[in-house]
Design a protein around this motif. Structure first.
Motif, PDB file in Angstrom:
ATOM      1  N   LYS A   1     -90.231  40.172  -4.939  1.00 40.85           N
ATOM      2  CA  LYS A   1     -90.913  39.259  -5.841  1.00 40.85           C
ATOM      3  C   LYS A   1     -90.531  39.569  -7.285  1.00 40.85           C
ATOM      4  CE  LYS A   1     -95.492  37.567  -7.123  1.00 40.85           C
ATOM      5  NZ  LYS A   1     -96.957  37.708  -6.914  1.00 40.85           N
ATOM      6  N   LEU A   2     -90.294  38.510  -8.054  1.00 39.67           N
ATOM      7  CA  LEU A   2     -89.856  38.677  -9.441  1.00 39.67           C
ATOM      8  C   LEU A   2     -91.066  38.788 -10.362  1.00 39.67           C
ATOM      9  CD1 LEU A   2     -87.323  38.751 -11.289  1.00 39.67           C
ATOM     10  CD2 LEU A   2     -87.703  36.308 -11.682  1.00 39.67           C
ATOM     11  N   THR A   3     -91.158  39.888 -11.062  1.00 33.04           N
ATOM     12  CA  THR A   3     -92.194  40.091 -12.066  1.00 33.04           C
ATOM     13  C   THR A   3     -91.587  39.916 -13.454  1.00 33.04           C
ATOM     14  OG1 THR A   3     -91.767  42.473 -12.147  1.00 33.04           O
ATOM     15  CG2 THR A   3     -93.398  41.685 -10.543  1.00 33.04           C
ATOM     16  N   GLU A   4     -92.435  39.945 -14.469  1.00 30.69           N
ATOM     17  CA  GLU A   4     -91.926  39.808 -15.837  1.00 30.69           C
ATOM     18  C   GLU A   4     -91.031  40.980 -16.196  1.00 30.69           C
ATOM     19  OE1 GLU A   4     -91.073  37.949 -19.213  1.00 30.69           O
ATOM     20  OE2 GLU A   4     -92.308  37.141 -17.568  1.00 30.69           O
ATOM     21  N   HIS A   5     -91.431  42.167 -15.786  1.00 27.53           N
ATOM     22  CA  HIS A   5     -90.582  43.333 -16.024  1.00 27.53           C
ATOM     23  C   HIS A   5     -89.268  43.207 -15.256  1.00 27.53           C
ATOM     24  CE1 HIS A   5     -89.422  47.492 -16.733  1.00 27.53           C
ATOM     25  NE2 HIS A   5     -89.239  47.631 -15.424  1.00 27.53           N
ATOM     26  N   GLY A   6     -89.351  42.701 -14.023  1.00 26.13           N
ATOM     27  CA  GLY A   6     -88.135  42.513 -13.244  1.00 26.13           C
ATOM     28  C   GLY A   6     -87.196  41.499 -13.876  1.00 26.13           C
ATOM     29  N   TRP A   7     -87.764  40.425 -14.447  1.00 26.99           N
ATOM     30  CA  TRP A   7     -86.919  39.437 -15.115  1.00 26.99           C
ATOM     31  C   TRP A   7     -86.218  40.036 -16.329  1.00 26.99           C
ATOM     32  CZ3 TRP A   7     -83.921  35.564 -15.329  1.00 26.99           C
ATOM     33  CH2 TRP A   7     -83.648  34.909 -16.535  1.00 26.99           C
ATOM     34  N   GLN A   8     -86.930  40.835 -17.085  1.00 28.91           N
ATOM     35  CA  GLN A   8     -86.311  41.453 -18.259  1.00 28.91           C
ATOM     36  C   GLN A   8     -85.191  42.402 -17.861  1.00 28.91           C
ATOM     37  OE1 GLN A   8     -86.816  40.558 -21.343  1.00 28.91           O
ATOM     38  NE2 GLN A   8     -88.431  39.109 -20.739  1.00 28.91           N
ATOM     39  N   SER A   9     -85.309  43.020 -16.703  1.00 28.90           N
ATOM     40  CA  SER A   9     -84.265  43.957 -16.268  1.00 28.90           C
ATOM     41  C   SER A   9     -82.997  43.239 -15.792  1.00 28.90           C
ATOM     42  CB  SER A   9     -84.802  44.856 -15.152  1.00 28.90           C
ATOM     43  OG  SER A   9     -85.106  44.092 -14.001  1.00 28.90           O
ATOM     44  N   ILE A  10     -83.113  41.979 -15.336  1.00 22.79           N
ATOM     45  CA  ILE A  10     -81.936  41.255 -14.847  1.00 22.79           C
ATOM     46  C   ILE A  10     -81.535  40.118 -15.791  1.00 22.79           C
ATOM     47  CG2 ILE A  10     -82.568  41.768 -12.465  1.00 22.79           C
ATOM     48  CD1 ILE A  10     -83.426  38.832 -12.187  1.00 22.79           C
ATOM     49  N   ARG A  11     -82.298  39.895 -16.822  1.00 23.80           N
ATOM     50  CA  ARG A  11     -82.058  38.738 -17.705  1.00 23.80           C
ATOM     51  C   ARG A  11     -80.641  38.758 -18.279  1.00 23.80           C
ATOM     52  NH1 ARG A  11     -81.982  37.872 -23.024  1.00 23.80           N
ATOM     53  NH2 ARG A  11     -82.555  35.770 -23.798  1.00 23.80           N
ATOM     54  N   HIS A  12     -80.194  39.910 -18.763  1.00 21.15           N
ATOM     55  CA  HIS A  12     -78.872  39.987 -19.400  1.00 21.15           C
ATOM     56  C   HIS A  12     -77.776  39.593 -18.412  1.00 21.15           C
ATOM     57  CE1 HIS A  12     -75.677  41.419 -22.027  1.00 21.15           C
ATOM     58  NE2 HIS A  12     -75.205  42.153 -21.022  1.00 21.15           N
ATOM     59  N   ASP A  13     -77.852  40.099 -17.183  1.00 27.52           N
ATOM     60  CA  ASP A  13     -76.821  39.786 -16.187  1.00 27.52           C
ATOM     61  C   ASP A  13     -76.850  38.307 -15.799  1.00 27.52           C
ATOM     62  OD1 ASP A  13     -76.080  42.427 -16.207  1.00 27.52           O
ATOM     63  OD2 ASP A  13     -77.308  42.961 -14.463  1.00 27.52           O
ATOM     64  N   VAL A  14     -78.053  37.741 -15.641  1.00 30.53           N
ATOM     65  CA  VAL A  14     -78.154  36.333 -15.255  1.00 30.53           C
ATOM     66  C   VAL A  14     -77.646  35.435 -16.380  1.00 30.53           C
ATOM     67  CG1 VAL A  14     -79.753  34.503 -14.596  1.00 30.53           C
ATOM     68  CG2 VAL A  14     -80.057  36.802 -13.673  1.00 30.53           C
ATOM     69  N   ILE A  15     -77.984  35.771 -17.625  1.00 26.05           N
ATOM     70  CA  ILE A  15     -77.504  34.968 -18.761  1.00 26.05           C
ATOM     71  C   ILE A  15     -75.984  35.038 -18.850  1.00 26.05           C
ATOM     72  CG2 ILE A  15     -77.536  34.750 -21.265  1.00 26.05           C
ATOM     73  CD1 ILE A  15     -80.055  33.753 -19.914  1.00 26.05           C
ATOM     74  N   GLN A  16     -75.430  36.219 -18.608  1.00 34.06           N
ATOM     75  CA  GLN A  16     -73.968  36.345 -18.621  1.00 34.06           C
ATOM     76  C   GLN A  16     -73.341  35.466 -17.540  1.00 34.06           C
ATOM     77  OE1 GLN A  16     -72.790  40.467 -18.308  1.00 34.06           O
ATOM     78  NE2 GLN A  16     -72.366  40.597 -20.506  1.00 34.06           N
ATOM     79  N   PHE A  17     -73.950  35.437 -16.378  1.00 32.52           N
ATOM     80  CA  PHE A  17     -73.441  34.589 -15.299  1.00 32.52           C
ATOM     81  C   PHE A  17     -73.497  33.118 -15.702  1.00 32.52           C
ATOM     82  CE2 PHE A  17     -74.007  32.002 -11.502  1.00 32.52           C
ATOM     83  CZ  PHE A  17     -72.989  32.458 -10.677  1.00 32.52           C
ATOM     84  N   MET A  18     -74.604  32.707 -16.322  1.00 31.97           N
ATOM     85  CA  MET A  18     -74.729  31.318 -16.750  1.00 31.97           C
ATOM     86  C   MET A  18     -73.712  30.977 -17.838  1.00 31.97           C
ATOM     87  SD  MET A  18     -76.975  29.877 -14.872  1.00 31.97           S
ATOM     88  CE  MET A  18     -77.116  28.359 -15.822  1.00 31.97           C
ATOM     89  N   GLU A  19     -73.469  31.899 -18.736  1.00 33.97           N
ATOM     90  CA  GLU A  19     -72.472  31.659 -19.790  1.00 33.97           C
ATOM     91  C   GLU A  19     -71.084  31.520 -19.186  1.00 33.97           C
ATOM     92  OE1 GLU A  19     -73.003  34.899 -22.434  1.00 33.97           O
ATOM     93  OE2 GLU A  19     -74.668  33.956 -23.546  1.00 33.97           O
ATOM     94  N   SER A  20     -70.768  32.331 -18.186  1.00 34.81           N
ATOM     95  CA  SER A  20     -69.464  32.215 -17.537  1.00 34.81           C
ATOM     96  C   SER A  20     -69.341  30.878 -16.806  1.00 34.81           C
ATOM     97  CB  SER A  20     -69.250  33.371 -16.562  1.00 34.81           C
ATOM     98  OG  SER A  20     -70.172  33.308 -15.484  1.00 34.81           O
ATOM     99  N   MET A  21     -70.429  30.418 -16.190  1.00 33.27           N
ATOM    100  CA  MET A  21     -70.408  29.124 -15.517  1.00 33.27           C
ATOM    101  C   MET A  21     -70.237  27.999 -16.531  1.00 33.27           C
ATOM    102  SD  MET A  21     -70.619  29.714 -12.282  1.00 33.27           S
ATOM    103  CE  MET A  21     -71.028  28.096 -11.653  1.00 33.27           C
ATOM    104  N   ARG A  22     -70.906  28.105 -17.672  1.00 33.93           N
ATOM    105  CA  ARG A  22     -70.760  27.079 -18.700  1.00 33.93           C
ATOM    106  C   ARG A  22     -69.347  27.064 -19.268  1.00 33.93           C
ATOM    107  NH1 ARG A  22     -74.835  27.374 -23.620  1.00 33.93           N
ATOM    108  NH2 ARG A  22     -73.778  29.371 -23.869  1.00 33.93           N
TER     109      ARG A  22
END
Length: 358
Positions: free
Chosen positions: A292-313
């Motif tokens: 389950k994704l918590t707020e702390h969990g989102w902050q820990s993966i946010r950088h990697d997910v944003i990088q993935f989205m930037e690469s897709m864009r």
């Protein structure tokens, strides 16, 4: 000669040391008192009324009852008593689809077989596979001593001889790899069962007694086969149920990640992504966890997910740019073709004119 007077410095050091020892003794006593206060809260639980105990134990998992029975002598005496079978039955109702306890096992032994992962011979932990026909768990090393390979010239031949003589199979067998890492499978007997049978069989005097005893063992073997089949089906259902549960958790985690991305103005990019690209995001290492994704969990993966989205864009923009160039080239090619067809006939002079490729 009168004793030498203590210096002021030495007297101060002794006084400080005495104060420290008293303080440490006080801390030890306080910690011990606090420790006694924190533990022993369930010491009077075995003395509770029976209906209250049934209500409590009916809410526990059989694995919890096993741990409770191993926690103290009082709990062991309470839960290992024959009168406590109702406790184990009530706890067993917490496990969906679990087959009934076979008649040749007690309720605690059944719970230990199903929910405890230690070897029944050497007590080695993490022995995950149970041999349901024999109602036992053995590690790989103990299997060599506790199981007997069934080949025609082994001492297990007593099963074949008596089976042919009396007209039925006597011992249950378990099929598995003959040696560790081998692809060849063979049938195995349970050595303790064979030894007990042979000793008892030899002690009987008449053929009728031997026949009756062998018939009882054969009926038990049939019962063990049915129990083994039901347990394998239950384990399979458990694996499928757990897999479906993890899929639901993964999907909920991915939906939560999409919500966080839309909150950070990535909604337009998500709408432009194809199903294949969304599947790539869903199976990205930071998104595919069954947790389950918590707020702390989102902050820990946010950088990697944003990088993935930037690469897709970036890949999308490059693809759109290339498609725009291809469309313009196609338009220019059509225009040049029409211009060449509408111009004067081809001649030596017109061949010097630039063409589309130029």
């Amino acid at each position: 000669m009168p004793p030498r007077k203590k210096t002021k410095l030495k007297a101060k050091l002794e006084a400080a040391a005495e104060n420290n020892s008293n303080a440490s003794a006080t801390e030890v006593d306080t910690s011990r008192r606090n420790l006694r206060g924190r533990t022993g809260g369930l010491k009077d639980m075995p003395k509770m009324p029976l209906d209250i105990l049934i209500e409590i134990f009916s809410l526990l998992h059989p694995r919890d009852l096993l741990s409770l029975a191993r926690s103290s002598k009082d709990f062991r005496a309470l839960l290992m008593s024959r009168n406590s079978a109702s406790f184990w039955k009530a706890a067993r109702q917490q496990v969906a689809g679990l087959p009934e306890c076979p008649p040749y096992l007690s309720e605690p032994a059944y719970a230990n077989l199903v929910f405890s992962t230690h070897c029944h011979r050497c007590l080695k932990s993490s022995t995950k596979s149970a041999i349901w026909e024999f109602s036992a768990r053995y590690c790989q090393d103990c299997k060599e001593d506790m199981l007997m390979y069934c080949h025609p010239h082994s001492q297990c031949q007593v099963n074949l001889e008596l089976g042919e003589q009396l007209g039925f199979v006597i011992f249950p067998t378990h099929v598995m790899a003959a040696t560790k890492g081998s692809t060849y499978e063979g049938a195995f007997y349970h050595r303790p069962d064979v030894q007990v049978f042979k000793a008892k069989y030899a002690s009987l005097s008449t053929l009728e007694e031997k026949r009756d005893y062998a018939k009882v063992i054969a009926e038990q073997a049939e019962s063990r086969y049915k129990f083994a089949d039901s347990m394998r089906q239950w384990k399979l259902d458990q694996v499928e149920s757990r897999s479906a549960e993890l899929d639901v958790i993964k999907r909920a985690r991915f939906e939560s990640i999409l919500e966080h991305l839309r909150d950070e103005d990535w909604g337009d990019e998500l709408d432009l992504m194809s199903p294949r690209e969304l599947a790539g995001l869903e199976h990205y290492k930071a998104c595919r966890k069954s947790q389950k994704l918590t707020e702390h969990g989102w902050q820990s993966i946010r950088h990697d997910v944003i990088q993935f989205m930037e690469s897709m864009r970036t890949a999308r923009l490059e693809h759109e740019h290339q498609e725009a160039i291809n469309r313009r080239v196609a338009i220019m090619f059509d225009f040049m073709t029409q211009w060449e067809q509408s111009g004067p006939p081809r001649s030596a002079e017109t061949d010097w004119h630039p063409h589309f490729a130029d």
